[in-house]
Design an enzyme around this catalytic site. Structure first.
Site, PDB file in Angstrom:
ATOM      1  N   GLY A 139     -77.820   9.806 -23.691  1.00 21.26           N
ATOM      2  CA  GLY A 139     -78.614  10.249 -24.823  1.00 21.26           C
ATOM      3  C   GLY A 139     -80.077   9.870 -24.738  1.00 21.26           C
ATOM      4  O   GLY A 139     -80.669   9.803 -23.662  1.00 21.26           O
ATOM      5  N   CYS A 140     -80.660   9.576 -25.894  1.00 27.08           N
ATOM      6  CA  CYS A 140     -82.108   9.454 -26.024  1.00 27.08           C
ATOM      7  C   CYS A 140     -82.725   8.306 -25.234  1.00 27.08           C
ATOM      8  O   CYS A 140     -83.907   8.344 -24.918  1.00 27.08           O
ATOM      9  CB  CYS A 140     -82.481   9.304 -27.504  1.00 27.08           C
ATOM     10  N   TYR A 141     -81.947   7.274 -24.910  1.00 24.54           N
ATOM     11  CA  TYR A 141     -82.545   6.135 -24.216  1.00 24.54           C
ATOM     12  C   TYR A 141     -82.376   6.204 -22.700  1.00 24.54           C
ATOM     13  O   TYR A 141     -82.811   5.310 -21.967  1.00 24.54           O
ATOM     14  CB  TYR A 141     -81.950   4.816 -24.732  1.00 24.54           C
TER      15      TYR A 141
END
Length: 355
Positions: A139-141
């Site tokens: 995901g986003c990280y």
């Protein structure tokens, strides 16, 4: 000891659309009454003015597509976008594709075999002996553990490496029956598409020139259900709890302080902040917990306004904004957040600091 240097960065973006046009031209038609008023408020207060998408709902509605059809379209759209980002990063670093020892790809919005790592390695002229790594569903990280992994390779092997983050969230527009859920409204108001690539080398080269000094993480597994990305028959569905900023508030200061302390530093020693703009509230919480002024968050808020939340490439878009300033920062803290809940931090230092 060999130092890993971030030596090149390349960005590639699909066509852009205005947030207000997306609301008026598509999303507003799918809500009524109080739910419509709530959805409009979420879109308006998202901090997003424009977003990029390989498939704009104003032109093509994928909400009724099967996951199979979405995955086939992912491969069609992601290859040229990834190729553009990789080519720009290599040119920025001043190295050739066949010099790479490792090619890593992070993506949670599409899967296929052969994947982007294989097809882009072939199309970009990488060596048949290049090592490859594909990281999915972080995901986003994902950009920061990806950066940590390629950095470790560079230090251990003494060869250049390249990381590509490519996300096509527009392929996962959810069907009308699920779209009235508040978490889906927030997701559809924030997320966007992008590709970003960075080259890491065992010696300083290119125009970027930041030593990757520290990479660290903390995961609060007691809140694992606060952020989810579920594979369904109608694409991937985001789950996003309103409690996410609260969890970040409990951990971000200690994580940043611990990483800076390893180098004998404090928050006031950092002149560049690349914070993943997951949404306005997330940026507000990080700013408050770290005691930062508005200028420190300007790049992150600017990326959110211009590009939305592009998942894993987003923190690299913020880094690109920082390095394009007239006086680029000498020391940068990169922060990104995602499922787990997980917080990742990376410290970059300019040539006179990180050598």
């Amino acid at each position: 000891m060999v130092t890993a240097w971030l030596s090149g960065l390349g960005i590639a973006l699909p066509p852009s659309a205005v947030q207000e046009d997306l609301w008026e031209g598509y999303f507003a038609q799918h809500y009524t009454g109080a739910r419509r008023a709530l959805a409009k408020r979420i879109f308006t207060n998202s901090g997003v003015r424009t977003r990029q998408a390989v498939i704009s709902p104003l032109l093509e509605d994928v909400s009724g597509w099967s996951t199979e059809r979405r995955m086939r379209r992912y491969q069609v759209e992601a290859i040229p976008l990834g190729k553009a980002a990789v080519g720009r990063a290599l040119a920025d670093a001043g190295i050739a594709a066949d010099e790479l020892g490792l090619f890593a790809v992070c993506s949670c919005t599409g899967y296929a075999t052969p994947g982007l790592d294989i097809l882009l390695a072939r199309d970009m002229g990488m060596s048949p002996s290049v090592q490859r790594l594909f990281v999915g569903h972080m995901g986003c990280y994902a950009a920061l553990p990806g950066l940590g992994t390629v950095s470790d390779f560079v230090v251990a092997r003494g060869k250049p490496a390249l990381l590509l983050c490519a996300e096509l969230t527009s392929l996962h527009l959810q069907p009308p029956g699920t779209r009235t859920d508040i978490q889906q409204i927030v997701s559809h108001a924030l997320f966007s598409d992008a590709a970003a690539a960075c080259v890491v080398t065992p010696s300083a080269s290119g125009d970027l020139g930041y030593a990757i000094s520290e990479v660290a993480a903390v995961t609060d597994t007691t809140t694992a259900d606060h952020m989810t990305w579920e594979v369904t028959d109608a694409g991937f569905r985001m789950g996003l709890s309103p409690q996410v900023p609260v969890v970040l508030a409990a951990h971000v200061r200690n994580l940043v302080d611990d990483v800076l302390a390893r180098r004998g530093l404090q928050v006031t020693d950092v002149d560049g902040w690349a914070i993943h703009p997951g949404g306005p509230k997330i940026l507000d919480v990080v700013q408050e917990q770290l005691g930062l002024d508005d200028a420190a968050l300007a790049a992150s808020r600017g990326v959110l306004a211009s590009y939305g939340n592009c998942s894993s490439p987003t923190v690299l878009l913020v880094l690109d904004a920082l390095r394009r300033r007239k006086d680029p920062p000498r020391r940068i803290v990169m922060l990104a957040f995602g499922p787990g809940l997980t917080l990742y931090v990376t410290l970059l230092e300019g040539p006179t600091l990180g050598a």
